[in-house]
Design a protein around this motif. Structure first.
Motif, PDB file in Angstrom:
ATOM      1  N   PRO A   9       3.099 -58.849  71.127  1.00 60.21           N
ATOM      2  CA  PRO A   9       4.400 -58.264  71.654  1.00 60.21           C
ATOM      3  C   PRO A   9       4.445 -57.247  72.794  1.00 60.21           C
ATOM      4  O   PRO A   9       5.162 -56.987  73.459  1.00 60.21           O
ATOM      5  CB  PRO A   9       5.463 -58.049  70.524  1.00 60.21           C
ATOM      6  CG  PRO A   9       4.893 -58.892  69.342  1.00 60.21           C
ATOM      7  CD  PRO A   9       3.343 -59.150  69.858  1.00 60.21           C
ATOM      8  N   ARG A  10       3.417 -56.430  72.409  1.00 61.55           N
ATOM      9  CA  ARG A  10       2.864 -55.273  73.513  1.00 61.55           C
ATOM     10  C   ARG A  10       2.379 -55.546  74.516  1.00 61.55           C
ATOM     11  O   ARG A  10       2.309 -54.646  75.531  1.00 61.55           O
ATOM     12  CB  ARG A  10       2.112 -54.185  72.600  1.00 61.55           C
ATOM     13  CG  ARG A  10       3.361 -53.548  71.556  1.00 61.55           C
ATOM     14  CD  ARG A  10       2.468 -52.876  70.575  1.00 61.55           C
ATOM     15  NE  ARG A  10       3.336 -51.914  69.649  1.00 61.55           N
ATOM     16  CZ  ARG A  10       4.060 -52.531  68.505  1.00 61.55           C
ATOM     17  NH1 ARG A  10       3.832 -53.878  68.231  1.00 61.55           N
ATOM     18  NH2 ARG A  10       4.658 -51.879  67.899  1.00 61.55           N
ATOM     19  N   LEU A  11       1.649 -56.734  74.579  1.00 62.13           N
ATOM     20  CA  LEU A  11       0.880 -57.012  75.942  1.00 62.13           C
ATOM     21  C   LEU A  11       1.540 -57.082  77.265  1.00 62.13           C
ATOM     22  O   LEU A  11       0.775 -56.827  78.305  1.00 62.13           O
ATOM     23  CB  LEU A  11      -0.134 -58.337  75.635  1.00 62.13           C
ATOM     24  CG  LEU A  11      -1.234 -58.291  74.654  1.00 62.13           C
ATOM     25  CD1 LEU A  11      -1.939 -59.650  74.431  1.00 62.13           C
ATOM     26  CD2 LEU A  11      -2.044 -57.039  74.970  1.00 62.13           C
ATOM     27  N   PRO A  12       2.651 -57.453  77.244  1.00 59.91           N
ATOM     28  CA  PRO A  12       3.285 -57.306  78.725  1.00 59.91           C
ATOM     29  C   PRO A  12       3.441 -55.855  79.071  1.00 59.91           C
ATOM     30  O   PRO A  12       3.092 -55.872  80.595  1.00 59.91           O
ATOM     31  CB  PRO A  12       4.821 -57.797  78.307  1.00 59.91           C
ATOM     32  CG  PRO A  12       4.793 -58.738  77.028  1.00 59.91           C
ATOM     33  CD  PRO A  12       3.545 -57.998  76.345  1.00 59.91           C
ATOM     34  N   ARG A  13       3.340 -54.946  78.495  1.00 57.39           N
ATOM     35  CA  ARG A  13       3.051 -53.728  79.153  1.00 57.39           C
ATOM     36  C   ARG A  13       1.938 -53.398  79.630  1.00 57.39           C
ATOM     37  O   ARG A  13       1.629 -53.124  80.645  1.00 57.39           O
ATOM     38  CB  ARG A  13       3.326 -52.634  77.989  1.00 57.39           C
ATOM     39  CG  ARG A  13       4.550 -52.498  77.472  1.00 57.39           C
ATOM     40  CD  ARG A  13       4.609 -51.601  75.902  1.00 57.39           C
ATOM     41  NE  ARG A  13       5.684 -51.446  75.229  1.00 57.39           N
ATOM     42  CZ  ARG A  13       5.821 -50.987  73.952  1.00 57.39           C
ATOM     43  NH1 ARG A  13       4.678 -50.181  73.775  1.00 57.39           N
ATOM     44  NH2 ARG A  13       6.905 -51.146  73.322  1.00 57.39           N
ATOM     45  N   PHE A  14       0.763 -53.932  78.948  1.00 57.04           N
ATOM     46  CA  PHE A  14      -0.748 -53.713  79.437  1.00 57.04           C
ATOM     47  C   PHE A  14      -0.934 -54.571  80.722  1.00 57.04           C
ATOM     48  O   PHE A  14      -1.435 -54.190  81.672  1.00 57.04           O
ATOM     49  CB  PHE A  14      -1.500 -54.498  78.316  1.00 57.04           C
ATOM     50  CG  PHE A  14      -3.131 -54.196  78.818  1.00 57.04           C
ATOM     51  CD1 PHE A  14      -3.636 -53.062  78.830  1.00 57.04           C
ATOM     52  CD2 PHE A  14      -3.713 -55.184  79.288  1.00 57.04           C
ATOM     53  CE1 PHE A  14      -5.039 -52.948  79.237  1.00 57.04           C
ATOM     54  CE2 PHE A  14      -4.911 -55.132  79.778  1.00 57.04           C
ATOM     55  CZ  PHE A  14      -5.680 -53.752  79.567  1.00 57.04           C
ATOM     56  N   TRP A  57      -5.301 -47.624  76.279  1.00 57.12           N
ATOM     57  CA  TRP A  57      -4.104 -48.089  76.303  1.00 57.12           C
ATOM     58  C   TRP A  57      -3.668 -48.331  74.893  1.00 57.12           C
ATOM     59  O   TRP A  57      -2.395 -47.970  74.611  1.00 57.12           O
ATOM     60  CB  TRP A  57      -3.925 -49.526  77.049  1.00 57.12           C
ATOM     61  CG  TRP A  57      -2.572 -50.095  77.043  1.00 57.12           C
ATOM     62  CD1 TRP A  57      -1.402 -49.710  77.814  1.00 57.12           C
ATOM     63  CD2 TRP A  57      -2.200 -51.196  75.904  1.00 57.12           C
ATOM     64  NE1 TRP A  57      -0.368 -50.696  77.327  1.00 57.12           N
ATOM     65  CE2 TRP A  57      -0.797 -51.412  76.213  1.00 57.12           C
ATOM     66  CE3 TRP A  57      -3.004 -52.076  75.111  1.00 57.12           C
ATOM     67  CZ2 TRP A  57      -0.258 -52.560  75.625  1.00 57.12           C
ATOM     68  CZ3 TRP A  57      -2.156 -52.872  74.487  1.00 57.12           C
ATOM     69  CH2 TRP A  57      -1.005 -53.236  74.616  1.00 57.12           C
ATOM     70  N   VAL A  58      -4.463 -49.187  74.163  1.00 58.09           N
ATOM     71  CA  VAL A  58      -4.201 -49.505  72.676  1.00 58.09           C
ATOM     72  C   VAL A  58      -3.769 -48.318  71.753  1.00 58.09           C
ATOM     73  O   VAL A  58      -2.873 -48.410  70.838  1.00 58.09           O
ATOM     74  CB  VAL A  58      -5.054 -50.602  72.196  1.00 58.09           C
ATOM     75  CG1 VAL A  58      -6.314 -50.010  71.790  1.00 58.09           C
ATOM     76  CG2 VAL A  58      -4.270 -51.481  71.172  1.00 58.09           C
ATOM     77  N   PRO A  64     -15.533 -50.592  82.192  1.00 59.60           N
ATOM     78  CA  PRO A  64     -14.571 -50.106  82.561  1.00 59.60           C
ATOM     79  C   PRO A  64     -13.081 -50.515  82.131  1.00 59.60           C
ATOM     80  O   PRO A  64     -12.284 -49.952  81.471  1.00 59.60           O
ATOM     81  CB  PRO A  64     -14.612 -49.776  84.081  1.00 59.60           C
ATOM     82  CG  PRO A  64     -15.898 -49.554  84.504  1.00 59.60           C
ATOM     83  CD  PRO A  64     -16.541 -50.577  83.454  1.00 59.60           C
ATOM     84  N   ALA A  65     -13.175 -52.122  82.083  1.00 55.70           N
ATOM     85  CA  ALA A  65     -12.206 -52.645  81.790  1.00 55.70           C
ATOM     86  C   ALA A  65     -11.826 -52.798  80.113  1.00 55.70           C
ATOM     87  O   ALA A  65     -10.637 -52.417  79.733  1.00 55.70           O
ATOM     88  CB  ALA A  65     -12.185 -54.286  82.242  1.00 55.70           C
ATOM     89  N   ALA A  66     -12.997 -52.465  79.356  1.00 59.14           N
ATOM     90  CA  ALA A  66     -12.764 -52.558  77.916  1.00 59.14           C
ATOM     91  C   ALA A  66     -12.316 -50.908  77.601  1.00 59.14           C
ATOM     92  O   ALA A  66     -11.425 -50.691  76.726  1.00 59.14           O
ATOM     93  CB  ALA A  66     -14.267 -52.685  77.210  1.00 59.14           C
ATOM     94  N   ARG A  67     -12.967 -49.941  78.475  1.00 59.95           N
ATOM     95  CA  ARG A  67     -12.340 -48.549  77.925  1.00 59.95           C
ATOM     96  C   ARG A  67     -11.011 -48.572  78.324  1.00 59.95           C
ATOM     97  O   ARG A  67     -10.107 -47.759  77.908  1.00 59.95           O
ATOM     98  CB  ARG A  67     -13.362 -47.602  78.989  1.00 59.95           C
ATOM     99  CG  ARG A  67     -12.715 -46.178  78.934  1.00 59.95           C
ATOM    100  CD  ARG A  67     -12.593 -45.605  77.540  1.00 59.95           C
ATOM    101  NE  ARG A  67     -13.822 -45.482  76.807  1.00 59.95           N
ATOM    102  CZ  ARG A  67     -13.890 -45.187  75.473  1.00 59.95           C
ATOM    103  NH1 ARG A  67     -12.906 -44.987  74.736  1.00 59.95           N
ATOM    104  NH2 ARG A  67     -15.078 -45.100  74.702  1.00 59.95           N
ATOM    105  N   THR A  68     -10.601 -48.990  79.521  1.00 61.15           N
ATOM    106  CA  THR A  68      -9.085 -49.212  79.785  1.00 61.15           C
ATOM    107  C   THR A  68      -8.310 -49.529  78.719  1.00 61.15           C
ATOM    108  O   THR A  68      -7.231 -49.033  78.330  1.00 61.15           O
ATOM    109  CB  THR A  68      -8.621 -49.913  81.134  1.00 61.15           C
ATOM    110  OG1 THR A  68      -9.508 -49.127  82.173  1.00 61.15           O
ATOM    111  CG2 THR A  68      -7.484 -50.003  81.415  1.00 61.15           C
ATOM    112  N   PHE A  69      -8.654 -50.899  78.106  1.00 59.87           N
ATOM    113  CA  PHE A  69      -7.935 -51.336  77.132  1.00 59.87           C
ATOM    114  C   PHE A  69      -7.962 -50.605  75.951  1.00 59.87           C
ATOM    115  O   PHE A  69      -6.832 -50.311  75.196  1.00 59.87           O
ATOM    116  CB  PHE A  69      -8.429 -52.636  76.838  1.00 59.87           C
ATOM    117  CG  PHE A  69      -7.670 -53.395  75.559  1.00 59.87           C
ATOM    118  CD1 PHE A  69      -6.467 -54.197  75.851  1.00 59.87           C
ATOM    119  CD2 PHE A  69      -8.010 -53.250  74.197  1.00 59.87           C
ATOM    120  CE1 PHE A  69      -5.830 -54.805  74.836  1.00 59.87           C
ATOM    121  CE2 PHE A  69      -7.265 -53.970  73.179  1.00 59.87           C
ATOM    122  CZ  PHE A  69      -6.163 -54.734  73.552  1.00 59.87           C
ATOM    123  N   ILE A  70      -8.780 -49.946  75.495  1.00 60.97           N
ATOM    124  CA  ILE A  70      -8.911 -48.922  74.435  1.00 60.97           C
ATOM    125  C   ILE A  70      -8.084 -47.784  74.526  1.00 60.97           C
ATOM    126  O   ILE A  70      -7.323 -47.389  73.699  1.00 60.97           O
ATOM    127  CB  ILE A  70     -10.499 -48.600  74.005  1.00 60.97           C
ATOM    128  CG1 ILE A  70     -11.298 -49.710  73.581  1.00 60.97           C
ATOM    129  CG2 ILE A  70     -10.412 -47.358  73.183  1.00 60.97           C
ATOM    130  CD1 ILE A  70     -12.569 -49.114  73.341  1.00 60.97           C
TER     131      ILE A  70
END
Length: 296
Positions: free
Chosen positions: A112-117, A287-288, A279-285
């Protein structure tokens, strides 16, 4: 004779014409005119000193020399296409994040939160694995995970994400719910359990209820299934706050009497301690880790 760079347009025109055995079709593919393709081919023939096509009333056909060059050009173009696809795929892989987590958390909290990401980071792709077993972080495996536990896993860096709490819930249509006025009355209902480390016995003990006869009518290995069974009126379930919130918000489940008790475990973002995050994994971390403080 050495291949010169100024031959490349002529070779591209020849390769297309040889493949189609037709100058007009090659021109359509290359967004040129048929006369431009013919000019490129004649220029190449003049530079090589051989005829590559036989021209006749019905069209063109390759000569022996033309066939040899066509095979070589076709193989070279295929090799270049393969490299280009590999380079493009490598770039896509840099923008892909592979995540392992619990099905219940993915379904009821993360998705439910992934649209923000995706709105903030449209170029990053997510692969989400919800296997119930603890996934190994081998090469080619997930980049990171969200786990529920004490926060200590050998070889993994663990970043605290959020705590949790337990409380009883049930469908408002559950038979006998009108007779539940205090925590001890819940034991009279059919109870649903999952394979969590804390169950009904722990909750009743924490709330001070002694001697309750616990009737666990249904047991599920997955927390999401246990919650859905309760939604369908099969019984009361001991819910984790972080994943029960959507059901409480839409009214399909209601809280029953009794306090919330702290969960022994909490959620953590984990990744291999020895691996440098892309970098993409760090960005997700990043954010979450912000999400527990965001409104649903």
């Amino acid at each position: 004779m050495t291949l010169r760079t100024d031959w490349l347009p002529a070779l591209a025109a020849f390769e297309a014409a040889a493949r189609h055995q037709n100058f007009a079709h090659a021109a359509e593919e290359l967004h040129l005119t048929a006369s431009a393709v013919s000019h490129h081919v004649r220029k190449l023939e003049a530079q090589l000193g051989v005829a590559l096509f036989q021209r006749h009333a019905r069209g063109v056909s390759l000569t022996i020399e033309g066939r040899r060059l066509a095979d070589a050009a076709s193989n070279a173009m295929a090799d270049i296409d393969g490299v280009l696809l590999g380079l493009h795929g490598a770039r896509e892989e840099q923008d892909r994040v592979r995540i392992t987590t619990l099905h219940s958390l993915a379904y009821l909290w993360l998705v439910p939160r992934l649209p923000r990401f995706t709105a903030a980071h449209p170029g990053i792709r997510l692969d989400i694995d919800t296997e119930s077993t603890l996934t190994r972080f081998d090469e080619g495996g997930p980049d990171l995970g969200i786990r529920y536990g004490l926060g200590h896993w050998p070889g993994l860096t663990a970043l605290p994400l959020m705590d949790d709490a337990l409380f009883p819930v049930a469908s408002p249509s559950l038979a006998g719910l009108e007779e539940v006025h205090e925590a001890a009355d819940i034991a009279k209902l059919p109870l649903i359990s999952d394979h969590s480390y804390q169950g009904w016995q722990d909750w009743f003990r924490a709330t001070g209820v002694r001697g309750a006869r616990i009737n666990e009518r249904f047991s599920f290995s997955d927390t999401t299934d246990a919650l859905m069974a309760s939604v369908h009126g099969l019984g009361a379930v001991l819910a984790r706050q972080q994943i029960a919130t959507p059901y409480l918000a839409n009214g399909s489940l209601v809280r029953l009497p009794g306090p919330s008790t702290p969960a022994r475990f909490s959620y953590h973002v984990v990744y291999p301690a020895h691996r440098r995050l892309r970098p993409a994994a760090r960005t997700f971390i990043d954010w979450v880790l912000e999400q527990p403080g965001q409104p649903d």
